[in-house]
Design a protein around this motif. Structure first.
Motif, PDB file in Angstrom:
ATOM      1  N   LYS A 121       0.836  -1.203   0.000  1.00  0.00           N
ATOM      2  CA  LYS A 121       0.000   0.000   0.000  1.00  0.00           C
ATOM      3  C   LYS A 121       0.872   1.255   0.000  1.00  0.00           C
ATOM      4  CE  LYS A 121      -4.057  -2.092   0.395  1.00  0.00           C
ATOM      5  NZ  LYS A 121      -5.117  -1.986  -0.639  1.00  0.00           N
ATOM      6  N   LYS A 122       1.966   1.194   0.746  1.00  0.00           N
ATOM      7  CA  LYS A 122       2.902   2.320   0.791  1.00  0.00           C
ATOM      8  C   LYS A 122       3.560   2.521  -0.570  1.00  0.00           C
ATOM      9  CE  LYS A 122       6.855   4.076   3.448  1.00  0.00           C
ATOM     10  NZ  LYS A 122       7.853   3.756   4.504  1.00  0.00           N
ATOM     11  N   VAL A 123       3.821   1.426  -1.274  1.00  0.00           N
ATOM     12  CA  VAL A 123       4.437   1.508  -2.598  1.00  0.00           C
ATOM     13  C   VAL A 123       3.491   2.172  -3.594  1.00  0.00           C
ATOM     14  CG1 VAL A 123       5.336   0.173  -4.541  1.00  0.00           C
ATOM     15  CG2 VAL A 123       5.928  -0.477  -2.212  1.00  0.00           C
ATOM     16  N   PHE A 124       2.216   1.782  -3.554  1.00  0.00           N
ATOM     17  CA  PHE A 124       1.238   2.404  -4.454  1.00  0.00           C
ATOM     18  C   PHE A 124       1.145   3.905  -4.197  1.00  0.00           C
ATOM     19  CE2 PHE A 124      -0.911  -1.953  -4.575  1.00  0.00           C
ATOM     20  CZ  PHE A 124      -0.359  -2.258  -5.807  1.00  0.00           C
ATOM     21  N   ALA A 125       1.164   4.294  -2.915  1.00  0.00           N
ATOM     22  CA  ALA A 125       1.107   5.719  -2.566  1.00  0.00           C
ATOM     23  C   ALA A 125       2.362   6.443  -3.058  1.00  0.00           C
ATOM     24  CB  ALA A 125       0.951   5.880  -1.054  1.00  0.00           C
ATOM     25  N   ALA A 126       3.514   5.800  -2.916  1.00  0.00           N
ATOM     26  CA  ALA A 126       4.771   6.402  -3.363  1.00  0.00           C
ATOM     27  C   ALA A 126       4.777   6.572  -4.877  1.00  0.00           C
ATOM     28  CB  ALA A 126       5.959   5.535  -2.925  1.00  0.00           C
ATOM     29  N   PHE A 127       4.248   5.577  -5.567  1.00  0.00           N
ATOM     30  CA  PHE A 127       4.187   5.636  -7.028  1.00  0.00           C
ATOM     31  C   PHE A 127       3.309   6.810  -7.475  1.00  0.00           C
ATOM     32  CE2 PHE A 127       2.385   4.320 -11.148  1.00  0.00           C
ATOM     33  CZ  PHE A 127       3.559   4.056 -11.846  1.00  0.00           C
ATOM     34  N   GLU A 128       2.182   6.990  -6.804  1.00  0.00           N
ATOM     35  CA  GLU A 128       1.292   8.096  -7.157  1.00  0.00           C
ATOM     36  C   GLU A 128       1.936   9.445  -6.843  1.00  0.00           C
ATOM     37  OE1 GLU A 128      -1.473   8.293  -8.842  1.00  0.00           O
ATOM     38  OE2 GLU A 128      -1.315   6.138  -9.197  1.00  0.00           O
ATOM     39  N   LEU A 129       2.733   9.502  -5.787  1.00  0.00           N
ATOM     40  CA  LEU A 129       3.417  10.749  -5.448  1.00  0.00           C
ATOM     41  C   LEU A 129       4.389  11.153  -6.564  1.00  0.00           C
ATOM     42  CD1 LEU A 129       4.853  11.734  -1.993  1.00  0.00           C
ATOM     43  CD2 LEU A 129       6.213  12.101  -4.053  1.00  0.00           C
ATOM     44  N   VAL A 130       5.129  10.168  -7.084  1.00  0.00           N
ATOM     45  CA  VAL A 130       6.068  10.461  -8.168  1.00  0.00           C
ATOM     46  C   VAL A 130       5.323  10.936  -9.411  1.00  0.00           C
ATOM     47  CG1 VAL A 130       7.838   9.514  -9.695  1.00  0.00           C
ATOM     48  CG2 VAL A 130       7.765   8.812  -7.305  1.00  0.00           C
ATOM     49  N   LEU A 131       4.257  10.225  -9.777  1.00  0.00           N
ATOM     50  CA  LEU A 131       3.462  10.625 -10.944  1.00  0.00           C
ATOM     51  C   LEU A 131       2.878  12.021 -10.760  1.00  0.00           C
ATOM     52  CD1 LEU A 131       1.506   7.376 -11.936  1.00  0.00           C
ATOM     53  CD2 LEU A 131       3.496   8.378 -13.066  1.00  0.00           C
ATOM     54  N   SER A 132       2.441  12.323  -9.544  1.00  0.00           N
ATOM     55  CA  SER A 132       1.875  13.644  -9.255  1.00  0.00           C
ATOM     56  C   SER A 132       2.917  14.735  -9.452  1.00  0.00           C
ATOM     57  CB  SER A 132       1.337  13.673  -7.826  1.00  0.00           C
ATOM     58  OG  SER A 132       0.862  14.957  -7.495  1.00  0.00           O
ATOM     59  N   CYS A 133       4.148  14.474  -9.000  1.00  0.00           N
ATOM     60  CA  CYS A 133       5.238  15.428  -9.165  1.00  0.00           C
ATOM     61  C   CYS A 133       5.532  15.654 -10.646  1.00  0.00           C
ATOM     62  CB  CYS A 133       6.482  14.913  -8.444  1.00  0.00           C
ATOM     63  SG  CYS A 133       7.948  15.950  -8.649  1.00  0.00           S
ATOM     64  N   ILE A 134       5.530  14.574 -11.424  1.00  0.00           N
ATOM     65  CA  ILE A 134       5.804  14.672 -12.863  1.00  0.00           C
ATOM     66  C   ILE A 134       4.687  15.451 -13.564  1.00  0.00           C
ATOM     67  CG2 ILE A 134       6.059  13.347 -15.005  1.00  0.00           C
ATOM     68  CD1 ILE A 134       7.267  11.087 -13.225  1.00  0.00           C
ATOM     69  N   ARG A 135       3.441  15.174 -13.196  1.00  0.00           N
ATOM     70  CA  ARG A 135       2.314  15.906 -13.799  1.00  0.00           C
ATOM     71  C   ARG A 135       2.385  17.395 -13.477  1.00  0.00           C
ATOM     72  NH1 ARG A 135      -0.984  11.268 -11.505  1.00  0.00           N
ATOM     73  NH2 ARG A 135      -1.111   9.736 -13.202  1.00  0.00           N
ATOM     74  N   GLU A 136       2.813  17.709 -12.268  1.00  0.00           N
ATOM     75  CA  GLU A 136       2.950  19.118 -11.869  1.00  0.00           C
ATOM     76  C   GLU A 136       4.002  19.817 -12.729  1.00  0.00           C
ATOM     77  OE1 GLU A 136       4.567  21.443  -7.931  1.00  0.00           O
ATOM     78  OE2 GLU A 136       3.312  19.665  -7.604  1.00  0.00           O
ATOM     79  N   GLU A 137       5.133  19.130 -12.969  1.00  0.00           N
ATOM     80  CA  GLU A 137       6.160  19.698 -13.834  1.00  0.00           C
ATOM     81  C   GLU A 137       5.646  19.848 -15.269  1.00  0.00           C
ATOM     82  OE1 GLU A 137       9.235  20.798 -13.304  1.00  0.00           O
ATOM     83  OE2 GLU A 137       9.291  20.407 -11.149  1.00  0.00           O
ATOM     84  N   THR A 138       4.848  18.881 -15.713  1.00  0.00           N
ATOM     85  CA  THR A 138       4.281  18.937 -17.065  1.00  0.00           C
ATOM     86  C   THR A 138       3.362  20.140 -17.222  1.00  0.00           C
ATOM     87  OG1 THR A 138       4.405  16.518 -17.254  1.00  0.00           O
ATOM     88  CG2 THR A 138       2.950  17.664 -18.792  1.00  0.00           C
ATOM     89  N   GLU A 139       2.535  20.405 -16.214  1.00  0.00           N
ATOM     90  CA  GLU A 139       1.634  21.562 -16.263  1.00  0.00           C
ATOM     91  C   GLU A 139       2.427  22.866 -16.350  1.00  0.00           C
ATOM     92  OE1 GLU A 139      -1.691  21.718 -16.610  1.00  0.00           O
ATOM     93  OE2 GLU A 139      -1.524  19.538 -16.886  1.00  0.00           O
ATOM     94  N   LYS A 140       3.553  22.960 -15.653  1.00  0.00           N
ATOM     95  CA  LYS A 140       4.391  24.161 -15.729  1.00  0.00           C
ATOM     96  C   LYS A 140       4.926  24.348 -17.149  1.00  0.00           C
ATOM     97  CE  LYS A 140       6.040  24.011 -10.922  1.00  0.00           C
ATOM     98  NZ  LYS A 140       7.226  23.795 -10.051  1.00  0.00           N
TER      99      LYS A 140
END
Length: 493
Positions: free
Chosen positions: A231-250
């Motif tokens: 469960k912690k791994v799934f959350a960590a994976f989503e955190l990384v994707l979220s960071c990448i999406r944030e950079e993409t929006e910029k």
């Protein structure tokens, strides 16, 4: 009582029949450890995995054997000839990744590592071309790596020769190279977002190969409802994707269609160009997964290789001194060294290759899946079967290497001291799925290591006789935490 005894006897007979039927249905697979109900052949692996477990099983069952993970067959391929047959001679047939339950859950069959077919071909082709456009193998990207190497040297220097753990500084430097390539900028080491990003990636990488990971792959319908590290791994994976999406929006706010500067720029430009192409797989989700895969493939293994390199050179001061002498003899007055200079440093090149051979960073090579029925060394490997190419068995093969268990740079040198490339050196894999970041990793390891060796002499802390060469075994084979003293060389700092 007689009825109960009869029922028990019938149940036992039924189980025996089911088991015999199972054995009959599996008769065409290569031999391997006895497959027990529920756990398959995991009893042979044991609860605690060792780096040579798969090699020891191969000694008993041969270079191609079947290891049943529950009810799923895995064909383990060992030895240079057998691995070459699979990865090179049948490269197209073994070009896919197995969509196992866990890998499918996190990868969603997108990006570079976990995709297959048309999606994978498009994403990989774009990644290869774009890395070249961004300067891989040219001065532009090397300049970025040299800047990170200088930052790393300055971080080590702040320890003033006192014992330090090199792990985090190295991880930060290597991760920032990926950030520069994909996001177009680096992060300061104190940046909270950056720290969360690399911590999340570390969580995911360390989970692969653990006992909970194996249980998830065998019993996904149960594990998905249970609490635990997954469960912690799934959350960590989503955190990384979220960071990448944030950079993409910029990047979308300030598009650089005419002068793309980084991986996101090039990808967004391609999305725009292929908007009306019904066969295009270029979208923002694949972009996010591609960048996540760059972090997975481009940080942990390179960081681990550099950690092993410093440990080995500290334990072997004679080899460290020879590397430093060779560098200074060739580049005494030069401020920087570029990757092309590796041709002038045969001993240093041999030391780097030997480090990667003797301390191979993966438990085995990346998993593959058969796209069709294939016959290998007389065994029929059915379509859809998962393959473990055991590259470690090649890199430690006593028939290929004079002293396979020792750190011996002479494995890559001829009698005249010239560097010798070895066909059996498959640390980056082979075939269609050969490591995409191979050249980047080679450049990073060379520039980081030569920069550090020129600036410091690495010594054992007072009272420490030797750093432990024994590995901590997960999917990534890394050294146990250690500290070393980076003593400045007067002429360099």
């Amino acid at each position: 009582m007689e009825i109960q005894a009869l029922l028990i006897a019938l149940l036992v007979a039924l189980l025996i029949l089911v088991y015999l039927r199972q054995l009959w249905s599996r008769r065409h697979y290569p031999p391997g450890p006895l497959s027990l109900p529920v756990i398959g052949g995991l009893w042979r692996v044991g609860i605690r995995l060792h780096e040579d477990t798969l090699i020891k099983i191969a000694k008993q069952y041969g270079n191609i054997y079947t290891l049943w993970l529950g009810h799923q067959p895995v064909i383990v391929v060992s030895g240079f000839q057998a691995v070459k047959e699979v990865l090179i001679n049948h490269t197209e047939a073994f070009s896919e990744r197995p969509p196992t339950p866990f890998l499918k859950a996190i990868g969603r069959e997108r990006g570079l590592i976990f995709s297959n077919g048309h999606t994978w071909k498009q994403q990989r082709r774009f990644a290869v071309v774009t890395m070249r456009k961004l300067g891989l193998g040219k001065k532009g990207m090397e300049h970025q790596i040299q800047k990170e190497a200088q930052q790393l040297v300055e971080t080590f220097a702040r320890a003033n020769g006192q014992p330090l753990d090199p792990s985090l500084p190295i991880l930060n430097a290597v991760s920032n190279v990926i950030c520069a390539v994909t996001f177009g900028h680096r992060f300061s080491l104190e940046d909270e977002k950056f720290q969360k990003l690399i911590e999340a990636i570390d969580v995911g990488v360390k989970f692969i190969g653990s006992i909970i990971y194996i249980l998830y792959e065998i019993f996904p319908w149960i594990m998905i409802h249970l609490p635990g590290p997954h469960k912690k791994v799934f959350a960590a994976f989503e955190l990384v994707l979220s960071c990448i999406r944030e950079e993409t929006e910029k990047h979308k706010e300030q598009p650089s269609f005419h002068e793309p500067q980084d991986f996101i720029d090039f990808y967004l430009l391609l999305i725009e160009k292929s908007r009306n192409d019904p066969n295009s797989t270029y979208d923002e989700e694949n972009l996010a997964h591609c960048i996540h895969d760059f972090f997975i493939a481009g940080t942990e293994t390179t960081t681990t290789s550099l950690r092993w390199a410093l440990l080995l050179l500290t334990n072997h001061p004679d080899i460290q001194d020879k590397v430093h002498k060779e560098i200074e003899d060739v580049f005494a007055s030069s401020c920087s060294i570029c990757y092309q200079d590796i041709k002038k440093l045969p001993y240093t090149n041999a030391v780097i290759h030997e480090m990667q051979r003797s301390k191979y960073t993966l438990l085995f090579g990346g998993t593959r899946q058969c796209t069709k029925d294939v016959k290998v060394n007389g065994y029929l490997i059915p379509k859809g079967t998962c393959i473990f190419p055991n590259l470690r068995s090649i890199l430690l093969d006593p028939e290929l290497w004079k002293t396979p268990e020792e750190f011996n740079p002479n494995h890559f040198l001829d009698k005249d001291g010239n560097f010798v490339a070895r066909e059996e050196f498959l640390a980056f894999g082979a075939g269609a799925r050969i490591c995409l970041a191979e050249q980047l990793a080679r450049i990073e390891i060379f520039i980081f290591l030569t920069s550090l060796i020129r600036a410091f002499r690495f010594q054992l802390p007072e009272g420490v006789g030797k750093l432990s060469p024994d590995p901590a075994v997960q999917f990534i084979i890394h050294p146990h935490p250690y500290k070393i003293c980076a003593v400045p060389r007067c002429c360099s700092l």
